[in-house]
Design a protein around this motif. Structure first.
Motif, PDB file in Angstrom:
ATOM      1  N   VAL A 558       3.854   5.047   8.674  1.00 54.61           N
ATOM      2  CA  VAL A 558       2.473   5.011   9.359  1.00 54.61           C
ATOM      3  C   VAL A 558       1.643   4.125   8.752  1.00 54.61           C
ATOM      4  CG1 VAL A 558       0.482   6.423   9.581  1.00 54.61           C
ATOM      5  CG2 VAL A 558       2.932   7.521   9.613  1.00 54.61           C
ATOM      6  N   SER A 559       1.161   3.009   9.708  1.00 53.77           N
ATOM      7  CA  SER A 559       0.389   2.219   9.034  1.00 53.77           C
ATOM      8  C   SER A 559      -1.434   2.511   8.586  1.00 53.77           C
ATOM      9  CB  SER A 559       0.195   0.891  10.075  1.00 53.77           C
ATOM     10  OG  SER A 559      -0.837  -0.010   9.663  1.00 53.77           O
ATOM     11  N   ILE A 560      -1.435   2.320   7.329  1.00 59.44           N
ATOM     12  CA  ILE A 560      -2.996   2.766   7.181  1.00 59.44           C
ATOM     13  C   ILE A 560      -3.839   1.507   6.769  1.00 59.44           C
ATOM     14  CG2 ILE A 560      -2.392   2.628   4.603  1.00 59.44           C
ATOM     15  CD1 ILE A 560      -4.415   5.507   6.618  1.00 59.44           C
ATOM     16  N   LYS A 561      -3.231   0.320   7.023  1.00 62.03           N
ATOM     17  CA  LYS A 561      -4.049  -0.785   6.752  1.00 62.03           C
ATOM     18  C   LYS A 561      -5.504  -0.777   7.436  1.00 62.03           C
ATOM     19  CE  LYS A 561      -3.135  -4.828   9.077  1.00 62.03           C
ATOM     20  NZ  LYS A 561      -2.345  -5.789   9.451  1.00 62.03           N
ATOM     21  N   ASP A 562      -5.450  -0.531   8.694  1.00 57.71           N
ATOM     22  CA  ASP A 562      -6.548  -0.852   9.755  1.00 57.71           C
ATOM     23  C   ASP A 562      -7.583   0.129   9.220  1.00 57.71           C
ATOM     24  OD1 ASP A 562      -5.652  -2.568  11.277  1.00 57.71           O
ATOM     25  OD2 ASP A 562      -4.602  -1.028  12.582  1.00 57.71           O
ATOM     26  N   TRP A 563      -7.344   1.504   8.806  1.00 56.24           N
ATOM     27  CA  TRP A 563      -8.325   2.580   8.062  1.00 56.24           C
ATOM     28  C   TRP A 563      -8.871   2.212   6.977  1.00 56.24           C
ATOM     29  CZ3 TRP A 563      -9.677   5.600   4.533  1.00 56.24           C
ATOM     30  CH2 TRP A 563     -10.412   6.517   4.422  1.00 56.24           C
ATOM     31  N   ILE A 564      -8.454   1.767   6.225  1.00 57.80           N
ATOM     32  CA  ILE A 564      -8.453   1.260   4.899  1.00 57.80           C
ATOM     33  C   ILE A 564      -9.706   0.025   5.070  1.00 57.80           C
ATOM     34  CG2 ILE A 564      -8.362   0.059   2.829  1.00 57.80           C
ATOM     35  CD1 ILE A 564      -5.589   1.690   2.566  1.00 57.80           C
ATOM     36  N   TYR A 565      -9.150  -0.844   6.067  1.00 55.12           N
ATOM     37  CA  TYR A 565     -10.142  -1.934   6.207  1.00 55.12           C
ATOM     38  C   TYR A 565     -11.523  -1.401   6.914  1.00 55.12           C
ATOM     39  CZ  TYR A 565     -11.706  -6.461   8.152  1.00 55.12           C
ATOM     40  OH  TYR A 565     -12.705  -7.546   8.602  1.00 55.12           O
ATOM     41  N   ARG A 566     -11.489  -0.770   7.688  1.00 56.33           N
ATOM     42  CA  ARG A 566     -12.593   0.114   8.285  1.00 56.33           C
ATOM     43  C   ARG A 566     -13.448   0.523   7.612  1.00 56.33           C
ATOM     44  NH1 ARG A 566      -8.965   1.974  12.319  1.00 56.33           N
ATOM     45  NH2 ARG A 566      -9.322   4.074  11.436  1.00 56.33           N
ATOM     46  N   GLN A 567     -12.807   1.317   6.640  1.00 57.72           N
ATOM     47  CA  GLN A 567     -13.818   2.192   5.411  1.00 57.72           C
ATOM     48  C   GLN A 567     -14.248   1.078   4.500  1.00 57.72           C
ATOM     49  OE1 GLN A 567     -13.940   6.016   4.780  1.00 57.72           O
ATOM     50  NE2 GLN A 567     -15.590   4.339   4.258  1.00 57.72           N
ATOM     51  N   LEU A 568     -13.523   0.008   4.197  1.00 58.48           N
ATOM     52  CA  LEU A 568     -14.205  -0.826   3.353  1.00 58.48           C
ATOM     53  C   LEU A 568     -15.499  -1.470   4.079  1.00 58.48           C
ATOM     54  CD1 LEU A 568     -11.119  -2.878   1.844  1.00 58.48           C
ATOM     55  CD2 LEU A 568     -12.646  -1.251   0.559  1.00 58.48           C
ATOM     56  N   ALA A 594       8.985   2.455  -1.628  1.00 58.52           N
ATOM     57  CA  ALA A 594       8.859   3.922  -1.909  1.00 58.52           C
ATOM     58  C   ALA A 594      10.216   4.322  -2.479  1.00 58.52           C
ATOM     59  CB  ALA A 594       8.668   4.421  -0.413  1.00 58.52           C
ATOM     60  N   SER A 595      11.169   3.687  -2.266  1.00 55.13           N
ATOM     61  CA  SER A 595      12.629   4.099  -2.740  1.00 55.13           C
ATOM     62  C   SER A 595      13.424   3.065  -2.857  1.00 55.13           C
ATOM     63  CB  SER A 595      13.137   5.344  -1.926  1.00 55.13           C
ATOM     64  OG  SER A 595      13.553   4.835  -0.856  1.00 55.13           O
ATOM     65  N   LYS A 596      14.354   3.113  -4.049  1.00 57.26           N
ATOM     66  CA  LYS A 596      15.294   2.013  -3.962  1.00 57.26           C
ATOM     67  C   LYS A 596      16.351   2.018  -2.810  1.00 57.26           C
ATOM     68  CE  LYS A 596      15.432   2.473  -9.159  1.00 57.26           C
ATOM     69  NZ  LYS A 596      16.519   2.685 -10.248  1.00 57.26           N
ATOM     70  N   ALA A 597      16.559   3.111  -2.086  1.00 53.72           N
ATOM     71  CA  ALA A 597      17.369   2.708  -0.851  1.00 53.72           C
ATOM     72  C   ALA A 597      16.728   2.195   0.213  1.00 53.72           C
ATOM     73  CB  ALA A 597      17.615   4.223  -0.661  1.00 53.72           C
ATOM     74  N   ASN A 598      15.409   2.143   0.254  1.00 54.01           N
ATOM     75  CA  ASN A 598      14.808   1.431   1.418  1.00 54.01           C
ATOM     76  C   ASN A 598      13.574   0.464   0.937  1.00 54.01           C
ATOM     77  OD1 ASN A 598      13.654   0.720   3.817  1.00 54.01           O
ATOM     78  ND2 ASN A 598      12.342   2.595   4.137  1.00 54.01           N
ATOM     79  N   PRO A 599      13.969  -0.660   0.212  1.00 50.36           N
ATOM     80  CA  PRO A 599      13.116  -1.627  -0.457  1.00 50.36           C
ATOM     81  C   PRO A 599      12.169  -2.237   0.447  1.00 50.36           C
ATOM     82  CG  PRO A 599      15.190  -2.712  -0.316  1.00 50.36           C
ATOM     83  CD  PRO A 599      15.528  -1.302   0.173  1.00 50.36           C
ATOM     84  N   GLU A 600      12.355  -2.197   1.984  1.00 51.82           N
ATOM     85  CA  GLU A 600      11.658  -2.702   2.735  1.00 51.82           C
ATOM     86  C   GLU A 600      10.226  -1.801   3.275  1.00 51.82           C
ATOM     87  OE1 GLU A 600      12.046  -5.894   4.232  1.00 51.82           O
ATOM     88  OE2 GLU A 600      13.783  -5.999   3.203  1.00 51.82           O
ATOM     89  N   ALA A 601      10.357  -0.777   2.726  1.00 52.51           N
ATOM     90  CA  ALA A 601       9.204   0.231   3.172  1.00 52.51           C
ATOM     91  C   ALA A 601       8.059   0.083   2.164  1.00 52.51           C
ATOM     92  CB  ALA A 601       9.639   1.770   2.816  1.00 52.51           C
ATOM     93  N   THR A 602       7.101  -0.920   2.697  1.00 52.27           N
ATOM     94  CA  THR A 602       5.917  -1.118   1.948  1.00 52.27           C
ATOM     95  C   THR A 602       4.872  -1.443   2.989  1.00 52.27           C
ATOM     96  OG1 THR A 602       6.311  -3.618   2.143  1.00 52.27           O
ATOM     97  CG2 THR A 602       6.962  -2.517  -0.139  1.00 52.27           C
ATOM     98  N   ASN A 603       3.724  -1.443   2.610  1.00 59.67           N
ATOM     99  CA  ASN A 603       2.561  -1.383   3.524  1.00 59.67           C
ATOM    100  C   ASN A 603       1.960  -2.910   3.736  1.00 59.67           C
ATOM    101  OD1 ASN A 603       1.834   1.268   4.287  1.00 59.67           O
ATOM    102  ND2 ASN A 603       1.064   1.595   2.333  1.00 59.67           N
ATOM    103  N   GLN A 604       1.032  -3.092   4.519  1.00 55.98           N
ATOM    104  CA  GLN A 604       0.692  -4.503   4.675  1.00 55.98           C
ATOM    105  C   GLN A 604      -0.727  -4.703   4.179  1.00 55.98           C
ATOM    106  OE1 GLN A 604       0.587  -4.670   9.347  1.00 55.98           O
ATOM    107  NE2 GLN A 604       2.854  -4.220   9.310  1.00 55.98           N
ATOM    108  N   PRO A 605      -0.742  -6.042   3.511  1.00 53.69           N
ATOM    109  CA  PRO A 605      -1.887  -6.421   3.095  1.00 53.69           C
ATOM    110  C   PRO A 605      -3.165  -6.663   3.842  1.00 53.69           C
ATOM    111  CG  PRO A 605      -0.602  -8.269   2.961  1.00 53.69           C
ATOM    112  CD  PRO A 605       0.152  -7.209   3.529  1.00 53.69           C
ATOM    113  N   ILE A 606      -4.535  -6.417   3.110  1.00 55.29           N
ATOM    114  CA  ILE A 606      -5.631  -6.849   3.698  1.00 55.29           C
ATOM    115  C   ILE A 606      -6.440  -7.543   2.549  1.00 55.29           C
ATOM    116  CG2 ILE A 606      -6.017  -5.021   5.175  1.00 55.29           C
ATOM    117  CD1 ILE A 606      -7.626  -3.721   3.140  1.00 55.29           C
TER     118      ILE A 606
END
Length: 1115
Positions: A558-568, A594-606
């Motif tokens: 679930v992408s939370i980048k936009d929410w954090i940007y709007r809150q900032l 998030a886990s060693k089994a899924n190293p691609e699971a990261t969020n997107q920067p702002i």
């Protein structure tokens, strides 16, 4: 005191009339009421008054007329006619007699032997004997009370128990106390009356006839009372007596209750008075009982809280007639009164749930919401703090109230939050499956109506955020955080066992809020408008922060980048305390899988200043560098565009509004950009932003001439003819703040090379230096690049060679490849040295970051090198670290050597110095600036000093470095190591350096090193060949004079060494074919060195002549 139930007490109306001496009211009293007040009225009518006014004379006539028709007045007049002085003397004798006899009642002075019972004696006695009988009985009780040590007893007395003579005894009692106040203090009399039957009735009559003593009597009874009045008969009798007194004078009931709390005695009395209290204007919000008990349990006084909690715990074990059970019954009645109509434990089906107007789910009325919230907090305090165990009926009604649906108002939001927290704090209230289903339905209603409540109530902090937060805590098993949240919302510290939350955890995680539902719902929650520290309560930012910490967004993609940007974007000052932890948590979720089994699971920067710095700091850590998938990082070009120092300066001036942001930025700045945290920068910033510059700016008129960048550029181009105009412009710019100087930065730096021309006034150079230092506080990195490019030699400027920030960090020595004229321009040289120091630090940070970023390459190279070689140990990982340190050491030492070379005078300066001995020169000023920088470098890293001196530098610079660099005394630590080097040049340099150090620092350590040097010279004298001996001793023999001048005790050692040198020289002369006079050889060498140059005898005779010369000088 049930024994006085049938007696008539003084009414509040009558007591108030007596208290105010309202004759009109007294006349309106009935005969039975008037009968109780006769002792005071008779004394008032008969005794001489202190008030001689006409109004009192009229009132006194009315009182006499009022008493004229009452038969009992005659007996009271007869009582007042006795000799009270004699009576008091007899009473005191009897007290002494009782005291001697140990309190026995064998003999009495007041009363002779009784032939009949006390009641019959009282009936047949005259007034005096009646007074004696009553006084004797009262003194006996008072003495027994004094000897009881606080233990309660009930004294059986015919005189105070006979219903026929109660009024006559009361008259006698009131007269005795009024006429003998020193013998019978009213507080002691009141205390004694508690130990007889009908004591409360007698006490009320006594106080009614002396109305001014009401507060004194009440305070005395409370002070002597028990801490827990419900636990003893005496406590209950005392409470009942005080309760009767307050019913007689209801206006003082709250004051008496305050005395109870102040003394922490008789808690049941406080509750009873509250139950009896009937306010004049009924308060629909909160009842007096709820306010009183809540204040005791939720107040700040821990002593009162413990005292009342003990009353609650102990009172639960008694019969239902106690004050505690009366209180519980009243609270339950108040609770039921505000419940929505027809509430029951019946759980409706889905069709019923849609019908908001159904009888089972009718809403809580708006006027009852505040009272319901107060009741919930009170029951939480009673159960959590005082240990109240609710009955089944109380638990049922409480659950009905908690699951009510209030209107969408701020008070309704508060009520729902309190109800939810009470369910978490006391899950035992939900005991049956029907109640559990009712709770689940109510929680579902909360989820459904949360958005409507927030919009309709107009509040930023709603119960929806609390639901999300609790759900996240349950999913991450942070039960202690849930307990802290509950206590914070309820406003009280409650002991909640984590094990008691197991049922609620199951309901939340499996039925209501699965983790996927939580993350999906959190993204749709609206951001808080104008988020700041002024907004209290639980906000969406708290929920997002916990979800980021538990990596829920990452796991469920679930992408939370936009929410954090709007809150900032919706953030304002003062900054909310949760904002910085939110950014840190988001950065960790970006960089750490998030886990060693899924190293691609990261969020997107702002993008954000603090975000970028923190991202850069975490991304450059070694752990992330070792990951197979490297996180994307921001480009160097982007980081160069961010005005980091300017933003940090702004944050420093707004620390109160920005909270901890300034300290966090400063920490990241010191870690990743150490060249922006130079100490001299902070000192200069104080000079630029201090009080004096501020006053100068305030004096600057608003309509003053403002110069443009083009005008400044033209003034530079026309130098030196435009010097006055340029000076005016520069002086005007010094009045501007550093931020206002930014538009002029390019014009100032681009014209620096023009200032190297001759005939430029020194004041212009100094003013430019001041402006440059001011700009350095707000835009250092960009300013440095522009300055380095502007000061390049003319040949490079013609080639249009421009250096970038990255070029200067890779090779900091570019700064010193400037126009040679800069080396003799102190104001510009100061700027160059400042940039050099900064870029040396920047290069260290750059190489350290580069080392971490390329750690995977090092790992791959180690893997390749170890393939096919079983048993071979891995290449040490520190190899690249050592290479980096070696490169940095080479950079620093090269910079030091170049600066030392700059300190050497040119041939023209040497000729000028030979003709003039003035020290006020550009060379001397530049030397001082360089020595200051070298001093800082040596302090920061003593290894640089060691490396430079092991490399060596011209001997002509030793007087300058030893005198100009205070930290050079650290060379004493490694001179013994330098003396041990095999190269003869290093040994000579060590002895020469030591001679200057001994002169500058005559310390015990210098003495020991000097002894070592003399010893080394003696050893070398015996092992060196003749040519090497000549090349060694010719430059080192003059150092012996400095040793002796600094340390006279070395004379003997030096003289012995010189004698030894002379002996060696003499032996060398003896081996030659002819004798050579050393004095003649020296004169020949001085007249024409070429005659003896290269001759074997030249070396010997020259050294010998020097030996004789220094011996003479020493002697």
């Amino acid at each position: 005191m049930a024994d006085s139930t049938g007696l008539q007490f003084v009414s509040p109306y009558a007591f108030e009339a007596m208290q105010k001496v309202d004759v009109v009211r007294l006349a309106a009293l009935s005969d039975p009421e008037l009968r109780l007040l006769l002792p005071c009225l008779v004394r008032m009518a008969l005794c001489a008054p202190a008030d001689q006014s006409q109004s009192w004379a009229q009132d006194k006539k009315l009182i006499l007329r009022l008493l004229s028709g009452v038969e009992a007045v005659n007996s009271i007049v007869a009582l007042l006619s006795v000799d009270f002085h004699a009576l008091e003397q007899d009473a005191r004798k009897e007290q002494q007699l009782r005291h001697k006899a140990g309190g026995s009642n064998g003999e009495s002075i007041l009363v002779s032997q009784l032939q009949h019972g006390l009641t019959l004696e009282f009936e047949h006695s005259d007034p005096l004997r009646r007074l004696r009988l009553t006084l004797s009985e009262l003194l006996a009780i008072m003495n027994k009370v004094a000897d009881s040590n606080g233990e309660f007893f009930l004294k059986s007395s015919e005189l105070f128990e006979s219903p026929v003579y109660l009024e006559e005894v009361a008259d006698v009692l009131c007269i005795l106390q009024a006429e003998l106040p020193s013998l019978l203090p009213i507080v002691d009399v009141a205390e004694a009356l508690l130990h007889v039957r009908n004591g409360d009735w007698f006490l009320c009559l006594l106080v009614a006839n002396v109305p001014d003593s009401f507060n004194e009597v009440c305070r005395g009874l409370i002070k002597n009372g028990e801490r827990q009045d419900e636990e003893s008969v005496g406590g209950r009798r005392r409470t009942e007596a005080l309760r009767q007194l307050c019913q007689m004078n209801p206006s003082q009931a709250l004051n008496i209750r305050a005395m109870v709390v102040e003394e922490c005695h008789l808690p049941g009395l406080g509750v009873a008075l509250t139950l009896d209290y009937k306010p004049d204007a009924a308060d629909e919000a909160v009842s007096p009982l709820v306010s009183y008990v809540s204040g005791l349990l939720l107040g700040t006084n821990s002593k009162v809280r413990t005292w009342f909690s003990m009353f609650i715990r102990n009172g639960q074990q008694r019969e239902s007639s106690s004050v505690l059970w009366q209180m519980r019954r009243q609270l339950l009645l108040e609770l039921v009164a505000i419940l929505p109509r027809s509430r029951s434990t019946h759980v409706p089906n889905d069709g019923d749930m849609e019908e908001e107007g159904s009888s089972g789910y009718s809403g809580l009325r708006e006027e009852h919401v505040v009272k319901a919230s107060a009741l919930l907090r009170l029951y939480c305090a009673l159960m959590g703090i005082a240990g109240l165990r609710p009955t089944d009926e109380e638990a049922e009604q409480l659950l009905q109230l908690m699951t009510s649906r209030p209107p969408a108002t701020p008070a309704g939001v508060r009520f729902v939050s309190l109800s939810f927290c009470k369910l978490l704090a006391f899950p035992t209230l939900v005991s049956t499956p029907e109640q559990e289903q009712l709770m689940v339905m109510w929680l579902s209603w909360m989820i459904k109506e949360e958005e409507y409540f927030e919009s309709a109530a107009g509040v930023s902090a709603s119960f929806g955020e609390m639901l999300l937060l609790v759900a996240m805590y349950f999913h991450s098993n942070q039960l202690s955080s849930i307990i802290e949240l509950v206590c914070s919302t309820l406003g009280m510290k409650i002991a909640i066992k984590p094990s008691s939350l197991s049922k609620m955890k199951t309901i939340f995680t499996q039925e209501i809020f699965t983790e996927q539902v939580v993350t999906a719902h959190a993204v749709r929650v609206a951001v808080t408008n104008n988020l700041s520290a002024n907004i209290a309560g639980f906000l969406p930012i708290h929920c997002i922060y916990q979800l980021l910490r538990s990596r829920a967004f990452t796991k469920h993609k679930v992408s939370i980048k936009d929410w954090i940007y709007r809150q900032l974007c919706e953030t304002t000052t003062p900054i909310h305390t949760q904002l910085i932890p939110l950014i840190d948590a988001y950065i960790n979720s970006i960089l750490t899988p998030a886990s060693k089994a899924n190293p691609e699971a990261t969020n997107q920067p702002i993008t954000e200043c603090y975000f970028c710095l923190s991202f850069f700091s975490i991304a450059s850590t070694k752990q992330l560098a070792l990951m197979q998938r490297k996180p994307k990082s921001y480009s160097a070009a982007l980081m160069d565009q961010i005005p980091i120092k300017y933003l940090v300066t702004q944050a420093q001036g707004l620390q109160q509004e920005l909270g901890g942001l300034h300290s966090a930025l400063l920490r990241l700045l010191a870690t990743n950009y150490p060249h922006l945290c130079l100490v001299e920068d902070w000192v200069c910033e104080e000079e630029v932003t201090g009080t004096l510059p501020l006053l100068r700016r305030m004096m600057l008129p608003s309509n003053t001439c403002r110069y443009t960048q083009s005008q400044l550029h033209q003034a530079f181009q026309k130098l030196p003819s435009s010097s006055p105009r340029l000076m005016r412009i520069l002086e005007h710019l010094t009045l501007l703040s550093p931020g206002d100087l930014i538009p002029y930065a390019e014009a100032l730096t681009a014209s620096m090379a023009l200032l190297l021309e001759p005939a430029v006034p020194r004041r212009i150079l100094q003013t430019l230096n001041k402006l440059w230092m001011g700009l350095n506080t707000v835009m250092p990195r960009r300013l440095w690049v522009m300055t380095v490019n502007a000061l390049q030699p003319s040949a490079k400027l013609l080639r249009q060679q421009k250096y970038t920030q990255n070029d200067l960090m890779v090779d900091p020595l570019i700064v010193l490849r400037c126009d040679q004229r800069v080396y003799r321009c102190p104001p510009l040289m100061d700027i160059v040295l400042h940039m050099l120091n900064g870029y040396l630090l920047a290069s260290k940070a750059y190489l350290q970051c580069h080392l971490k970023e390329t750690a995977d390459f090092d790992r791959q190279s180690q893997t390749v090198s170890n393939l096919g070689v079983p048993g071979q140990p891995e290449t040490p990982e520190v190899t690249r670290e050592e290479l980096k340190n070696a490169l940095l050491a080479a950079q620093d030492s090269a910079a030091v050597q170049i600066l030392l070379e700059v300190c050497l005078p040119t041939s023209e300066e040497q000729q000028l110095g030979a003709t003039t001995e003035s020290l006020l020169s550009d060379l001397r000023e530049v030397q001082c600036l360089i020595c200051c920088l070298l001093h800082q470098m040596f302090i920061a890293d003593p290894n640089i000093a060691k490396l430079v001196h092991f490399q060596g530098y011209p001997q002509a610079l030793l007087p300058l470095t030893v005198a100009g660099i205070p930290s050079i005394h650290i060379c004493l630590d490694f001179i013994p190591e330098l003396l041990a080097q095999p190269q003869l040049e290093k040994q000579i340099f060590a002895i020469q350096l030591l001679s200057y150090l001994c002169t500058q620092y005559a310390l015990p350590k210098s003495l020991s090193v000097a002894r070592l040097a003399i010893s080394v010279m003696g050893t070398l004298l015996t092992v060196l060949t003749r040519p090497k001996r000549f090349s060694f001793f010719m430059p080192t023999l003059p150092c012996l004079v400095a040793f002796c001048q600094a340390f006279p005790p070395l004379y003997d050692d030096v003289a012995a060494l010189l004698v030894q040198v002379g002996q060696v020289c003499a032996s060398d002369v003896a081996t030659k074919a002819r004798d050579i006079d050393p004095l003649i050889a020296r004169e020949t060498f001085l007249s024409d060195p070429k005659l003896l140059n290269g001759s074997v005898y030249f070396e010997i005779t020259t050294m010998f002549s020097l030996l004789i010369f220094f011996l003479k000088k020493l002697l």
